[in-house]
Design an enzyme around this catalytic site. Structure first.
Site, PDB file in Angstrom:
ATOM      1  N   ASP A  65       0.836  -1.202   0.000  1.00 32.93           N
ATOM      2  CA  ASP A  65       0.000   0.000   0.000  1.00 32.93           C
ATOM      3  C   ASP A  65       0.873   1.254   0.000  1.00 32.93           C
ATOM      4  O   ASP A  65       2.009   1.255   0.474  1.00 32.93           O
ATOM      5  CB  ASP A  65      -0.971   0.012   1.184  1.00 32.93           C
ATOM      6  CG  ASP A  65      -0.447  -0.732   2.402  1.00 32.93           C
ATOM      7  OD1 ASP A  65       0.773  -0.928   2.522  1.00 32.93           O
ATOM      8  OD2 ASP A  65      -1.261  -1.118   3.249  1.00 32.93           O
ATOM      9  N   GLU A 124      -6.045   3.417   3.382  1.00 41.12           N
ATOM     10  CA  GLU A 124      -6.573   3.946   4.638  1.00 41.12           C
ATOM     11  C   GLU A 124      -7.996   4.476   4.496  1.00 41.12           C
ATOM     12  O   GLU A 124      -8.276   5.664   4.666  1.00 41.12           O
ATOM     13  CB  GLU A 124      -5.647   5.054   5.166  1.00 41.12           C
ATOM     14  CG  GLU A 124      -4.234   4.593   5.505  1.00 41.12           C
ATOM     15  CD  GLU A 124      -4.170   3.728   6.765  1.00 41.12           C
ATOM     16  OE1 GLU A 124      -5.202   3.605   7.465  1.00 41.12           O
ATOM     17  OE2 GLU A 124      -3.096   3.183   7.040  1.00 41.12           O
TER      18      GLU A 124
END
Length: 366
Positions: A65, A124
Protein backbone atom coordinates in the site's frame (compact mmCIF):
# COMPACT_ATOMS: atom_id res chain seq x y z
CA UNK A 1 21.29 -4.48 -5.74
CA UNK A 2 18.96 -1.79 -4.42
CA UNK A 3 19.72 0.12 -1.22
CA UNK A 4 16.35 -0.59 0.39
CA UNK A 5 17.00 1.43 3.55
CA UNK A 6 17.76 4.48 1.41
CA UNK A 7 14.60 3.89 -0.60
CA UNK A 8 12.55 3.52 2.58
CA UNK A 9 13.88 6.87 3.81
CA UNK A 10 13.08 8.54 0.49
CA UNK A 11 9.52 7.21 0.68
CA UNK A 12 9.18 8.18 4.35
CA UNK A 13 9.93 11.80 3.51
CA UNK A 14 7.14 12.14 0.92
CA UNK A 15 3.96 10.83 2.58
CA UNK A 16 0.81 11.59 0.60
CA UNK A 17 -2.93 11.31 1.09
CA UNK A 18 -5.08 8.64 -0.51
CA UNK A 19 -5.38 8.91 -4.30
CA UNK A 20 -2.78 11.70 -4.33
CA UNK A 21 0.35 9.50 -4.16
CA UNK A 22 1.82 11.02 -7.34
CA UNK A 23 5.28 11.84 -5.97
CA UNK A 24 5.43 8.37 -4.40
CA UNK A 25 4.49 6.78 -7.72
CA UNK A 26 7.12 8.81 -9.57
CA UNK A 27 9.84 7.66 -7.17
CA UNK A 28 8.82 3.99 -7.45
CA UNK A 29 8.69 4.17 -11.24
CA UNK A 30 12.21 5.63 -11.30
CA UNK A 31 13.41 2.33 -9.81
CA UNK A 32 11.17 0.13 -11.94
CA UNK A 33 12.55 1.75 -15.11
CA UNK A 34 15.94 0.21 -14.31
CA UNK A 35 14.68 -3.34 -13.72
CA UNK A 36 15.22 -5.65 -16.68
CA UNK A 37 12.42 -8.14 -17.23
CA UNK A 38 9.81 -6.02 -15.43
CA UNK A 39 6.87 -4.48 -17.28
CA UNK A 40 4.54 -2.03 -15.59
CA UNK A 41 1.54 0.20 -16.16
CA UNK A 42 -0.18 2.98 -14.23
CA UNK A 43 -3.73 4.31 -14.00
CA UNK A 44 -5.52 7.64 -14.23
CA UNK A 45 -5.20 7.61 -10.44
CA UNK A 46 -1.98 6.71 -8.57
CA UNK A 47 -1.08 3.04 -8.51
CA UNK A 48 1.24 0.66 -10.35
CA UNK A 49 0.80 -2.88 -11.63
CA UNK A 50 4.12 -4.50 -12.55
CA UNK A 51 4.66 -7.97 -13.96
CA UNK A 52 7.40 -10.55 -14.31
CA UNK A 53 6.53 -13.25 -16.86
CA UNK A 54 8.59 -16.35 -17.68
CA UNK A 55 5.94 -18.74 -19.04
CA UNK A 56 2.27 -19.11 -19.97
CA UNK A 57 1.28 -20.32 -16.51
CA UNK A 58 -0.39 -18.77 -13.50
CA UNK A 59 0.65 -15.73 -11.47
CA UNK A 60 1.21 -14.96 -7.81
CA UNK A 61 0.32 -11.44 -6.65
CA UNK A 62 2.26 -9.41 -4.08
CA UNK A 63 0.80 -6.12 -2.87
CA UNK A 64 2.06 -3.05 -1.00
CA UNK A 65 0.00 0.00 0.00
CA UNK A 66 1.15 3.55 -0.82
CA UNK A 67 -0.81 6.14 1.15
CA UNK A 68 -0.02 7.94 4.41
CA UNK A 69 -1.95 9.43 7.33
CA UNK A 70 -2.77 13.04 8.35
CA UNK A 71 -0.38 13.16 11.33
CA UNK A 72 2.34 15.63 12.21
CA UNK A 73 5.41 13.44 12.65
CA UNK A 74 7.11 13.30 16.04
CA UNK A 75 9.79 10.66 15.44
CA UNK A 76 12.55 13.30 15.16
CA UNK A 77 14.47 10.99 12.82
CA UNK A 78 16.88 12.43 10.27
CA UNK A 79 14.55 11.49 7.40
CA UNK A 80 11.35 12.92 8.87
CA UNK A 81 8.38 13.81 6.64
CA UNK A 82 8.81 16.84 4.39
CA UNK A 83 5.06 17.07 3.79
CA UNK A 84 3.70 19.03 6.73
CA UNK A 85 0.77 17.34 8.45
CA UNK A 86 1.32 13.98 6.72
CA UNK A 87 3.27 10.95 7.86
CA UNK A 88 3.85 7.28 7.09
CA UNK A 89 2.42 6.34 10.49
CA UNK A 90 1.27 2.88 9.39
CA UNK A 91 4.43 1.53 7.81
CA UNK A 92 3.46 1.76 4.16
CA UNK A 93 6.93 3.14 3.39
CA UNK A 94 8.35 -0.14 4.74
CA UNK A 95 5.84 -2.15 2.69
CA UNK A 96 6.77 -0.39 -0.56
CA UNK A 97 10.51 -0.77 0.10
CA UNK A 98 10.00 -4.50 0.69
CA UNK A 99 8.02 -4.92 -2.54
CA UNK A 100 10.76 -3.11 -4.49
CA UNK A 101 13.32 -5.35 -2.77
CA UNK A 102 11.34 -8.42 -3.75
CA UNK A 103 11.26 -7.27 -7.36
CA UNK A 104 14.99 -6.57 -7.30
CA UNK A 105 15.65 -10.08 -5.98
CA UNK A 106 13.35 -11.63 -8.59
CA UNK A 107 15.19 -9.82 -11.39
CA UNK A 108 18.53 -11.07 -10.07
CA UNK A 109 17.56 -14.68 -9.26
CA UNK A 110 14.99 -15.24 -12.02
CA UNK A 111 12.53 -17.73 -10.44
CA UNK A 112 10.40 -19.82 -12.80
CA UNK A 113 7.12 -18.26 -11.65
CA UNK A 114 4.99 -15.50 -13.15
CA UNK A 115 4.41 -12.63 -10.74
CA UNK A 116 2.24 -9.53 -10.36
CA UNK A 117 3.46 -6.70 -8.12
CA UNK A 118 0.82 -4.20 -7.05
CA UNK A 119 1.55 -0.80 -5.54
CA UNK A 120 -1.93 0.09 -4.34
CA UNK A 121 -3.14 3.58 -3.39
CA UNK A 122 -5.63 4.53 -0.73
CA UNK A 123 -5.62 1.67 1.74
CA UNK A 124 -6.57 3.95 4.64
CA UNK A 125 -10.32 3.92 4.20
CA UNK A 126 -10.64 5.41 0.70
CA UNK A 127 -11.29 2.29 -1.37
CA UNK A 128 -7.98 1.76 -3.15
CA UNK A 129 -8.30 -2.00 -3.47
CA UNK A 130 -11.83 -1.78 -4.85
CA UNK A 131 -10.75 0.90 -7.34
CA UNK A 132 -7.90 -1.28 -8.63
CA UNK A 133 -10.14 -4.34 -8.89
CA UNK A 134 -12.86 -2.35 -10.69
CA UNK A 135 -10.45 -1.51 -13.54
CA UNK A 136 -10.34 -5.25 -14.37
CA UNK A 137 -6.60 -4.98 -15.00
CA UNK A 138 -5.99 -8.04 -12.83
CA UNK A 139 -8.38 -10.22 -14.81
CA UNK A 140 -5.82 -10.61 -17.60
CA UNK A 141 -3.66 -12.66 -15.23
CA UNK A 142 -4.47 -16.11 -13.91
CA UNK A 143 -3.79 -15.22 -10.26
CA UNK A 144 -3.76 -18.25 -7.99
CA UNK A 145 -2.29 -16.71 -4.80
CA UNK A 146 -2.18 -13.22 -3.26
CA UNK A 147 0.21 -11.99 -0.56
CA UNK A 148 0.64 -8.94 1.66
CA UNK A 149 2.39 -8.12 4.91
CA UNK A 150 1.99 -5.50 7.62
CA UNK A 151 4.83 -4.24 9.77
CA UNK A 152 4.25 -3.96 13.52
CA UNK A 153 6.27 -2.67 16.44
CA UNK A 154 4.66 -5.23 18.74
CA UNK A 155 7.08 -7.93 17.53
CA UNK A 156 10.90 -8.03 17.34
CA UNK A 157 12.69 -7.95 14.01
CA UNK A 158 12.91 -11.51 12.67
CA UNK A 159 9.51 -12.57 14.00
CA UNK A 160 6.65 -13.36 11.64
CA UNK A 161 3.08 -13.75 12.89
CA UNK A 162 -0.06 -14.96 11.17
CA UNK A 163 -2.95 -17.41 11.43
CA UNK A 164 -5.25 -19.40 9.19
CA UNK A 165 -8.78 -18.07 8.73
CA UNK A 166 -9.92 -14.58 9.66
CA UNK A 167 -7.03 -12.41 10.80
CA UNK A 168 -8.48 -8.90 10.23
CA UNK A 169 -12.09 -7.93 10.91
CA UNK A 170 -14.79 -6.22 8.84
CA UNK A 171 -14.66 -2.46 9.49
CA UNK A 172 -17.58 -0.15 8.74
CA UNK A 173 -17.28 3.61 9.11
CA UNK A 174 -20.30 5.87 9.45
CA UNK A 175 -21.37 9.47 9.97
CA UNK A 176 -24.71 10.61 11.35
CA UNK A 177 -26.00 14.18 11.53
CA UNK A 178 -28.92 14.87 13.88
CA UNK A 179 -31.03 17.96 13.27
CA UNK A 180 -32.73 19.49 16.31
CA UNK A 181 -33.82 23.05 17.05
CA UNK A 182 -31.76 25.84 18.61
CA UNK A 183 -32.96 27.76 21.68
CA UNK A 184 -31.48 29.78 24.52
CA UNK A 185 -30.16 27.61 27.35
CA UNK A 186 -32.49 29.47 29.72
CA UNK A 187 -35.50 28.22 27.73
CA UNK A 188 -34.58 24.65 26.74
CA UNK A 189 -38.24 23.72 26.31
CA UNK A 190 -38.33 25.90 23.20
CA UNK A 191 -35.63 23.86 21.48
CA UNK A 192 -34.78 20.31 20.54
CA UNK A 193 -31.38 19.31 21.91
CA UNK A 194 -29.49 17.40 19.22
CA UNK A 195 -26.54 16.81 21.55
CA UNK A 196 -28.78 15.07 24.08
CA UNK A 197 -30.11 12.84 21.30
CA UNK A 198 -26.57 12.05 20.14
CA UNK A 199 -25.49 11.04 23.65
CA UNK A 200 -28.58 8.87 24.05
CA UNK A 201 -27.86 7.11 20.75
CA UNK A 202 -24.29 6.45 21.89
CA UNK A 203 -25.43 4.99 25.23
CA UNK A 204 -28.21 2.90 23.72
CA UNK A 205 -25.86 1.39 21.16
CA UNK A 206 -23.44 0.18 23.83
CA UNK A 207 -26.16 -1.31 26.01
CA UNK A 208 -27.80 -3.00 23.00
CA UNK A 209 -24.53 -4.57 21.87
CA UNK A 210 -23.97 -6.15 25.28
CA UNK A 211 -27.49 -7.58 25.13
CA UNK A 212 -27.65 -8.74 21.50
CA UNK A 213 -24.19 -10.04 20.60
CA UNK A 214 -22.25 -13.00 21.88
CA UNK A 215 -18.84 -12.29 23.46
CA UNK A 216 -17.53 -15.30 21.52
CA UNK A 217 -17.72 -13.20 18.33
CA UNK A 218 -16.56 -9.75 19.48
CA UNK A 219 -18.26 -6.64 18.14
CA UNK A 220 -16.88 -3.13 18.50
CA UNK A 221 -18.91 0.09 18.30
CA UNK A 222 -16.87 3.27 18.54
CA UNK A 223 -17.57 6.98 18.09
CA UNK A 224 -14.28 8.78 17.62
CA UNK A 225 -15.57 12.25 16.72
CA UNK A 226 -18.57 14.12 18.07
CA UNK A 227 -19.43 17.77 17.41
CA UNK A 228 -22.52 19.66 18.51
CA UNK A 229 -23.76 23.19 18.94
CA UNK A 230 -22.02 26.53 18.47
CA UNK A 231 -22.01 28.37 21.79
CA UNK A 232 -22.11 27.38 25.44
CA UNK A 233 -25.46 28.94 26.34
CA UNK A 234 -27.61 27.58 23.52
CA UNK A 235 -29.38 24.31 22.85
CA UNK A 236 -27.44 22.44 20.16
CA UNK A 237 -29.25 22.57 16.83
CA UNK A 238 -27.12 19.83 15.27
CA UNK A 239 -24.98 16.94 16.45
CA UNK A 240 -22.59 14.91 14.31
CA UNK A 241 -21.27 11.52 15.37
CA UNK A 242 -18.54 9.87 13.31
CA UNK A 243 -17.38 6.40 14.13
CA UNK A 244 -16.79 2.82 13.16
CA UNK A 245 -17.94 -0.66 14.02
CA UNK A 246 -15.97 -3.88 13.69
CA UNK A 247 -17.32 -7.41 13.31
CA UNK A 248 -15.99 -10.82 12.28
CA UNK A 249 -18.92 -12.07 10.20
CA UNK A 250 -21.06 -10.59 7.44
CA UNK A 251 -24.15 -11.51 9.47
CA UNK A 252 -22.99 -9.45 12.46
CA UNK A 253 -21.93 -6.62 10.16
CA UNK A 254 -25.40 -6.39 8.66
CA UNK A 255 -27.00 -6.71 12.09
CA UNK A 256 -24.86 -3.84 13.38
CA UNK A 257 -25.83 -1.63 10.45
CA UNK A 258 -29.49 -2.39 11.11
CA UNK A 259 -29.10 -1.73 14.85
CA UNK A 260 -27.43 1.63 14.29
CA UNK A 261 -30.13 2.80 11.90
CA UNK A 262 -32.99 1.62 14.12
CA UNK A 263 -31.43 3.21 17.21
CA UNK A 264 -30.96 6.56 15.49
CA UNK A 265 -34.47 6.46 14.04
CA UNK A 266 -35.99 5.58 17.44
CA UNK A 267 -34.22 8.32 19.40
CA UNK A 268 -34.76 11.08 16.85
CA UNK A 269 -38.45 10.23 16.46
CA UNK A 270 -38.91 10.48 20.25
CA UNK A 271 -37.78 14.10 20.11
CA UNK A 272 -39.31 14.90 16.71
CA UNK A 273 -35.91 15.40 15.08
CA UNK A 274 -34.54 14.37 11.70
CA UNK A 275 -31.24 12.77 10.79
CA UNK A 276 -28.91 11.83 7.94
CA UNK A 277 -26.93 8.60 8.12
CA UNK A 278 -24.04 8.04 5.75
CA UNK A 279 -22.32 4.68 5.46
CA UNK A 280 -18.68 5.34 4.64
CA UNK A 281 -15.90 2.89 3.78
CA UNK A 282 -16.01 -0.77 4.70
CA UNK A 283 -13.77 -3.72 3.85
CA UNK A 284 -14.10 -7.45 3.44
CA UNK A 285 -12.46 -9.46 6.22
CA UNK A 286 -8.91 -10.64 5.60
CA UNK A 287 -9.17 -14.43 5.49
CA UNK A 288 -5.92 -16.36 5.27
CA UNK A 289 -5.84 -19.56 3.25
CA UNK A 290 -4.90 -22.45 5.57
CA UNK A 291 -2.59 -24.13 3.04
CA UNK A 292 -0.67 -20.90 2.42
CA UNK A 293 -0.44 -20.26 6.16
CA UNK A 294 1.09 -23.71 6.69
CA UNK A 295 3.55 -22.99 3.91
CA UNK A 296 4.46 -19.69 5.60
CA UNK A 297 5.24 -21.43 8.90
CA UNK A 298 7.48 -23.92 7.10
CA UNK A 299 9.32 -21.19 5.16
CA UNK A 300 9.81 -19.04 8.28
CA UNK A 301 11.51 -21.85 10.17
CA UNK A 302 13.65 -22.89 7.20
CA UNK A 303 14.82 -19.28 6.84
CA UNK A 304 15.82 -19.19 10.49
CA UNK A 305 13.20 -16.69 11.62
CA UNK A 306 10.73 -16.99 14.50
CA UNK A 307 7.03 -17.72 13.95
CA UNK A 308 4.30 -16.66 16.37
CA UNK A 309 0.63 -17.54 16.05
CA UNK A 310 -1.39 -14.35 15.63
CA UNK A 311 -4.65 -13.42 17.25
CA UNK A 312 -7.57 -11.99 15.30
CA UNK A 313 -7.16 -8.21 15.01
CA UNK A 314 -10.24 -5.99 15.00
CA UNK A 315 -8.40 -3.65 12.66
CA UNK A 316 -9.44 -3.41 9.03
CA UNK A 317 -7.32 -3.95 5.91
CA UNK A 318 -8.56 -3.67 2.35
CA UNK A 319 -6.36 -6.61 1.36
CA UNK A 320 -9.55 -8.44 2.38
CA UNK A 321 -10.94 -7.68 -1.08
CA UNK A 322 -8.07 -9.70 -2.55
CA UNK A 323 -8.53 -12.64 -0.16
CA UNK A 324 -12.18 -12.65 -1.27
CA UNK A 325 -11.03 -13.09 -4.87
CA UNK A 326 -8.00 -15.37 -4.48
CA UNK A 327 -6.47 -17.77 -1.97
CA UNK A 328 -4.48 -15.24 0.03
CA UNK A 329 -2.19 -14.64 2.97
CA UNK A 330 -1.35 -11.61 5.08
CA UNK A 331 1.20 -11.76 7.87
CA UNK A 332 2.58 -9.45 10.54
CA UNK A 333 6.24 -8.53 10.13
CA UNK A 334 8.17 -7.73 13.30
CA UNK A 335 9.55 -4.19 13.17
CA UNK A 336 11.19 -4.06 16.59
CA UNK A 337 9.55 -3.76 19.99
CA UNK A 338 8.65 -0.12 20.58
CA UNK A 339 6.02 1.69 22.61
CA UNK A 340 4.59 3.53 19.61
CA UNK A 341 1.97 1.53 17.76
CA UNK A 342 0.29 1.85 14.38
CA UNK A 343 -1.35 5.19 13.60
CA UNK A 344 0.94 7.02 16.02
CA UNK A 345 2.91 10.19 15.30
CA UNK A 346 5.91 8.39 16.81
CA UNK A 347 5.63 5.17 14.76
CA UNK A 348 9.06 4.28 13.33
CA UNK A 349 9.80 0.59 12.65
CA UNK A 350 13.36 -0.70 12.59
CA UNK A 351 14.71 -0.72 9.02
CA UNK A 352 16.32 -4.11 9.60
CA UNK A 353 12.86 -5.67 9.15
CA UNK A 354 12.99 -4.86 5.42
CA UNK A 355 15.41 -7.69 4.73
CA UNK A 356 13.29 -10.27 6.54
CA UNK A 357 10.18 -9.08 4.70
CA UNK A 358 11.89 -9.47 1.32
CA UNK A 359 13.22 -12.92 2.22
CA UNK A 360 9.88 -14.29 3.39
CA UNK A 361 8.04 -12.87 0.38
CA UNK A 362 10.60 -14.46 -1.94
CA UNK A 363 10.40 -17.80 -0.15
CA UNK A 364 6.62 -17.81 -0.76
CA UNK A 365 7.27 -17.63 -4.50
CA UNK A 366 9.06 -21.00 -4.53
Amino acid sequence: MLDLKKIRRELHQIPEMAFHEWETQKLICSYLDKMEGIQYSTFRFPGIVATYQVNEGSYKLFRADMDALPFTEETYCEFQSKNQGWMHACGHDIHMAILLGLMDKVVREKPNQNLVFLFQPAEEGKGGAERIISTNILTQFQITEAYALHVTCDLPVGTISSKAGIIFAIPQEFSVTIHGQAAHAAFPQKGKDALMAGIQIFNLMHSSIQRLFSPVEPVIFHVGHLTAGRICNAVAETCVLEGTHRTLTKQNHDQMNDLIEKTISHVTSLYEMTYELDWLSNYDPVVNNAELCNKLVERVYIAGYCYQEAEIAMTGEDFGFFTSLYPGLLFWLGGGIKKSGLHSSKFLPDEDCIESGVNIFYDMIK
